[in-house]
Design a protein around this motif. Structure first.
Motif, PDB file in Angstrom:
ATOM      1  N   UNK A 244       0.820  -1.203   0.000  1.00  0.00           N
ATOM      2  CA  UNK A 244       0.000   0.000   0.000  1.00  0.00           C
ATOM      3  C   UNK A 244       0.862   1.266   0.000  1.00  0.00           C
ATOM      4  N   UNK A 245       1.922   1.261   0.797  1.00  0.00           N
ATOM      5  CA  UNK A 245       2.799   2.434   0.857  1.00  0.00           C
ATOM      6  C   UNK A 245       3.473   2.685  -0.485  1.00  0.00           C
ATOM      7  N   UNK A 246       3.967   1.620  -1.130  1.00  0.00           N
ATOM      8  CA  UNK A 246       4.648   1.789  -2.411  1.00  0.00           C
ATOM      9  C   UNK A 246       3.701   2.229  -3.514  1.00  0.00           C
ATOM     10  N   UNK A 247       2.434   1.851  -3.398  1.00  0.00           N
ATOM     11  CA  UNK A 247       1.437   2.257  -4.386  1.00  0.00           C
ATOM     12  C   UNK A 247       0.752   3.577  -4.022  1.00  0.00           C
ATOM     13  N   UNK A 248       1.127   4.137  -2.862  1.00  0.00           N
ATOM     14  CA  UNK A 248       0.542   5.398  -2.382  1.00  0.00           C
ATOM     15  C   UNK A 248      -0.978   5.290  -2.276  1.00  0.00           C
ATOM     16  N   UNK A 249      -1.418   4.191  -1.703  1.00  0.00           N
ATOM     17  CA  UNK A 249      -2.843   3.932  -1.529  1.00  0.00           C
ATOM     18  C   UNK A 249      -3.143   3.739  -0.038  1.00  0.00           C
ATOM     19  N   UNK A 250      -4.392   3.949   0.348  1.00  0.00           N
ATOM     20  CA  UNK A 250      -4.741   3.793   1.774  1.00  0.00           C
ATOM     21  C   UNK A 250      -4.636   2.347   2.240  1.00  0.00           C
ATOM     22  N   UNK A 291      20.219 -10.871  -1.626  1.00  0.00           N
ATOM     23  CA  UNK A 291      20.184  -9.487  -2.126  1.00  0.00           C
ATOM     24  C   UNK A 291      19.230  -8.650  -1.293  1.00  0.00           C
ATOM     25  N   UNK A 292      18.137  -9.262  -0.834  1.00  0.00           N
ATOM     26  CA  UNK A 292      17.102  -8.540  -0.092  1.00  0.00           C
ATOM     27  C   UNK A 292      16.948  -9.182   1.283  1.00  0.00           C
ATOM     28  N   UNK A 293      17.312  -8.423   2.311  1.00  0.00           N
ATOM     29  CA  UNK A 293      17.339  -8.955   3.667  1.00  0.00           C
ATOM     30  C   UNK A 293      15.994  -8.849   4.375  1.00  0.00           C
ATOM     31  N   UNK A 294      15.171  -7.882   3.986  1.00  0.00           N
ATOM     32  CA  UNK A 294      13.899  -7.634   4.659  1.00  0.00           C
ATOM     33  C   UNK A 294      12.753  -7.731   3.649  1.00  0.00           C
ATOM     34  N   UNK A 295      11.587  -8.089   4.153  1.00  0.00           N
ATOM     35  CA  UNK A 295      10.425  -8.216   3.272  1.00  0.00           C
ATOM     36  C   UNK A 295      10.110  -6.895   2.577  1.00  0.00           C
ATOM     37  N   UNK A 296      10.267  -5.788   3.313  1.00  0.00           N
ATOM     38  CA  UNK A 296       9.991  -4.477   2.714  1.00  0.00           C
ATOM     39  C   UNK A 296      10.911  -4.199   1.535  1.00  0.00           C
ATOM     40  N   UNK A 297      12.164  -4.640   1.633  1.00  0.00           N
ATOM     41  CA  UNK A 297      13.110  -4.447   0.523  1.00  0.00           C
ATOM     42  C   UNK A 297      12.647  -5.229  -0.723  1.00  0.00           C
ATOM     43  N   UNK A 298      12.120  -6.434  -0.499  1.00  0.00           N
ATOM     44  CA  UNK A 298      11.637  -7.246  -1.612  1.00  0.00           C
ATOM     45  C   UNK A 298      10.440  -6.593  -2.282  1.00  0.00           C
ATOM     46  N   UNK A 300       9.699  -3.321  -2.245  1.00  0.00           N
ATOM     47  CA  UNK A 300      10.183  -2.119  -2.930  1.00  0.00           C
ATOM     48  C   UNK A 300      10.795  -2.460  -4.278  1.00  0.00           C
ATOM     49  N   UNK A 301      11.561  -3.545  -4.332  1.00  0.00           N
ATOM     50  CA  UNK A 301      12.242  -3.917  -5.575  1.00  0.00           C
ATOM     51  C   UNK A 301      11.272  -4.343  -6.661  1.00  0.00           C
ATOM     52  N   UNK A 302      10.053  -4.694  -6.276  1.00  0.00           N
ATOM     53  CA  UNK A 302       9.075  -5.150  -7.253  1.00  0.00           C
ATOM     54  C   UNK A 302       8.316  -4.007  -7.929  1.00  0.00           C
ATOM     55  N   UNK A 303       8.517  -2.786  -7.419  1.00  0.00           N
ATOM     56  CA  UNK A 303       7.808  -1.635  -7.991  1.00  0.00           C
ATOM     57  C   UNK A 303       8.770  -0.686  -8.693  1.00  0.00           C
TER      58      UNK A 303
END
Length: 303
Positions: A244-250, A291-298, A300-303
């Motif tokens: 939601x944060x990466x898509x700027x949605x509620x 390459x990606x240590x945290x779920x949030x990093x994974x 982010x990399x998909x967007x």
């Protein structure tokens, strides 16, 4: 790490994981052939029809590695009884077809990397799951147990690794396929409690781990089940909230368990509400660097 070019046969090469895997192996200089269910278009493709006719043993003869990612998409919903049979048969038939070809080949491959999944553990909300943890209960646990057993029937001298893949996060498919459109529509939120552990792995690391297991000399002693999951455990809410944060949605809603079960039936419990806290011990001990240590990093990399 540089290795000599290997001869690698890939089944399931056109899927979400198989496509970037074949590309990565070829970019690393390996000779990759693939199995397809249509007419071959190049000299590196071979047609097969698992479950209906044998595979020519010459196709696997002399290969260094066979990678098996074939299987019907478990994300295709709803799970009707006929589709559940297809989910099982597509995996077991493909694996058994490859194993039988290996048995008939004069020089079978040294290594067989065969698909499996985190579903093998069932719903394990408390346990910390090492690679060799026992299977759990449920439809996906039964499917993956039989899938792994088919791979373990490979002939003597073939080292078998079963890839217990978690929830793959990447662009264009995997775990994000159902989450992105819902979130874009303003319906992003917690699934159930949101506290269930999702054994996430970035697509880049899923591919990187398979390449590592197939080609890196440091992984040459690895065998049996291998957990393909990120190095840091994460609950579902961390992933859905980051989407939601990466898509700027509620991110406003909580979709209760009963609503998910009403909509998705058995698949809700098996795919969204179950938890598996998988630890990638064998992968890390064999020298793989995520390459990606945290779920949030994974995410982010998909967007």
């Amino acid at each position: 790490m540089t290795t000599e070019p290997l001869s690698i046969l890939v089944a399931g090469s056109s899927g979400f994981i198989g496509t970037p895997l074949v590309r990565a192996l070829r970019e690393a200089g390996h000779h990759v052939t693939t199995l397809v269910r249509r007419e071959p278009r190049t000299a590196t493709e071979f047609r097969w029809s698992p479950g209906t006719r044998p595979l020519d043993p010459a196709i696997v003869d002399g290969a260094d590695v066979v990678v098996n990612l074939a299987g019907a998409n478990i994300g295709k919903l709803p799970w009707t009884e006929s589709y559940k049979r297809e989910i099982l048969a597509s995996r077991v038939d493909a694996t058994s077809t490859l194993v039988e070809a290996m048995r008939q080949a004069p020089t079978p491959p040294r290594l067989f990397l065969s698909g499996s999944a985190s579903g093998v553990y069932g719903d394990r909300p408390v346990d910390v799951l090492q690679d060799d943890a026992a299977p759990g209960a449920g439809f996906l646990a039964d499917v993956t147990t039989r899938w792994e057993a088919a791979a373990d029937a490979a002939p003597e001298g073939v080292r078998v690794v079963t890839l217990r893949t978690g929830i793959v996060i990447g662009k264009g498919g995997g775990a994000l396929a159902p989450l992105v459109p819902l979130t874009k529509a303003g319906l992003g939120g917690r699934l159930g409690t949101g506290g269930q552990f999702w054994p996430w792995i970035a697509l880049e690391d899923e591919v990187g781990a398979i390449v590592h297991l197939a080609t890196d000399p440091r992984a040459s002693e690895v065998s049996g089940p291998v957990n393909l999951a990120g190095p840091e455990a994460a609950v579902a809410e961390r992933i859905t909230k980051r989407v939601a944060a990466d898509l700027h949605r509620p991110y406003l809603f909580r979709i209760p368990e009963f609503a998910l079960r009403l909509l998705l039936q058995q698949a809700a419990d098996e795919m969204l509400l179950s938890g598996q806290r998988m630890v990638p011990t064998k992968l890390l001990e064999s020298g793989y660097t995520f390459r990606h240590q945290r779920a949030e990093d994974a995410v982010d990399a998909a967007f």
